[in-house]
Design an enzyme around this catalytic site. Structure first.
Site, short mmCIF file in Angstrom:
data_model
loop_
_atom_site.label_atom_id
_atom_site.label_comp_id
_atom_site.label_asym_id
_atom_site.label_seq_id
_atom_site.Cartn_x
_atom_site.Cartn_y
_atom_site.Cartn_z
N HIS A 299 58.17 -6.93 42.47
CA HIS A 299 58.94 -7.86 43.75
C HIS A 299 58.37 -7.66 44.74
CE1 HIS A 299 60.82 -9.71 39.69
NE2 HIS A 299 60.97 -10.40 40.27
N GLU B 88 62.98 -14.50 43.57
CA GLU B 88 62.56 -14.99 43.09
C GLU B 88 62.88 -16.76 43.67
OE1 GLU B 88 62.16 -15.12 39.45
OE2 GLU B 88 61.59 -12.95 39.44
N CYS C 193 59.33 -1.55 42.70
CA CYS C 193 59.95 -2.99 42.18
C CYS C 193 58.31 -3.40 41.79
CB CYS C 193 60.93 -3.58 42.74
SG CYS C 193 61.28 -4.93 41.49
N CYS D 64 56.97 -4.80 34.83
CA CYS D 64 58.54 -4.61 35.65
C CYS D 64 58.80 -2.51 35.25
CB CYS D 64 59.37 -5.31 34.81
SG CYS D 64 61.12 -5.36 35.03
N ASP E 160 57.87 -9.25 32.96
CA ASP E 160 58.27 -9.17 34.09
C ASP E 160 59.60 -9.57 33.41
OD1 ASP E 160 58.65 -7.59 36.45
OD2 ASP E 160 58.51 -9.60 37.16
N SER E 161 59.86 -9.64 34.34
CA SER E 161 61.43 -9.52 34.78
C SER E 161 61.67 -11.00 35.52
CB SER E 161 62.70 -8.81 35.34
OG SER E 161 61.99 -8.83 36.65
#
Length: 269
Positions: free
Chosen positions: A185, A151, A183, A72, A9-10
């Site tokens: 996230h 993040e 996403c 991702c 993933d990013s």
């Protein structure tokens, strides 16, 4: 020796998929790479996302994975078919599973999608949804402010609520009954997103459906892990290991084995 499943993933978003994998497939060993030094991928050019994804996959191949999961959405939209052509193990993304889950749940046929700028611009979700159900109505919105919140580990605060409220202003007025968190996230912010959108909108995360896909593919190939011994998972990140470990502990509820990896970090643009 048990072959692992590689997940990339990013940043920390793919942990939402890992958590569901651990629940559905507790015997499977996970090797996870979070590219936290170069997150977010959403604003980056496609060529850069493709390069990063290739670079991470090449790194993960040293562990001889039996499957690669691109957890991702931006990387799935840009790089899925390319990675499939480069490796000889199954490679799955998170867009088709998310679309399937939404089609199963919607009653009105009006589905919202939120994601990074890269994912929304690609039209990947709209294509996947309309391939499954041509008459579905899709309303999409990029929410670039969400990934930086996650993040930083800022899941619930006044800043988070105000950011979510302003980002979803247009979607709140739309007659949808499902909203795809496009996403990985975004499930970290699901409580706040649900509060802003209201009880009449069901939030759809691709994690559960993605874990089902993994299980089905491994079962068909007779590669499901056997035995009673639980695996020791391995985690790698390219950014601040302290923040990564803190978020992982909060989300997965356990300490992890973490190895920092240093990448070159280009500027966005």
């Amino acid at each position: 020796m048990q072959q692992p499943i590689a997940v990339l993933d990013s940043g920390v978003g793919g942990l939402t998929v890992v958590k569901e994998m651990m629940r559905q497939l507790p015997r499977e060993k996970v090797i996870y790479f979070g590219d936290t030094a170069r997150t977010p991928y959403g604003p980056r050019p496609s060529r850069e996302v493709l390069h990063f994804t290739r670079e991470i996959v090449d790194y993960l191949l040293q562990f001889r994975p039996k499957m690669i999961v691109i957890a991702c959405n931006t990387a799935t939209a840009v790089a899925l078919e390319d990675i499939r052509s480069r490796v000889n193990v199954p490679v799955i993304g998170v867009i088709n599973p998310g679309a399937r889950a939404a089609i199963k749940r919607t009653k009105t046929g009006v589905i919202g999608v939120i994601g990074t700028q890269g994912t929304i611009n690609s039209g990947a979700y709209e294509h996947a949804l309309k391939e499954l159900s041509p008459h579905v109505h899709v309303i999409s919105e990029a929410c670039p402010a969400f990934v930086p919140l996650v993040e930083r580990g800022n899941f619930r605060s006044n800043e988070t609520y105000e950011t979510v409220l302003s980002s979803l202003g247009r979607l709140r007025k739309a007659p949808m009954d499902c909203l795809i968190l496009g996403c990985t996230h975004y499930p970290f912010l699901s409580d706040t997103i649900a509060e802003v959108m209201g009880d009449h909108v069901e939030l759809i995360s691709s994690a559960e459906e993605t874990a089902r896909d993994i299980s089905t593919i491994l079962h068909d190939q007779r590669k499901l892990a056997r035995g009673d011994q639980l695996p020791v998972h391995q985690f790698f990140c390219s950014g601040d290991p302290a923040i990564f470990k803190q978020i992982t502990l909060q989300w997965l509820g356990e300490q992890i084995e973490l190895t920092p990896v240093v990448w070159q970090v280009p500027q966005i643009g």
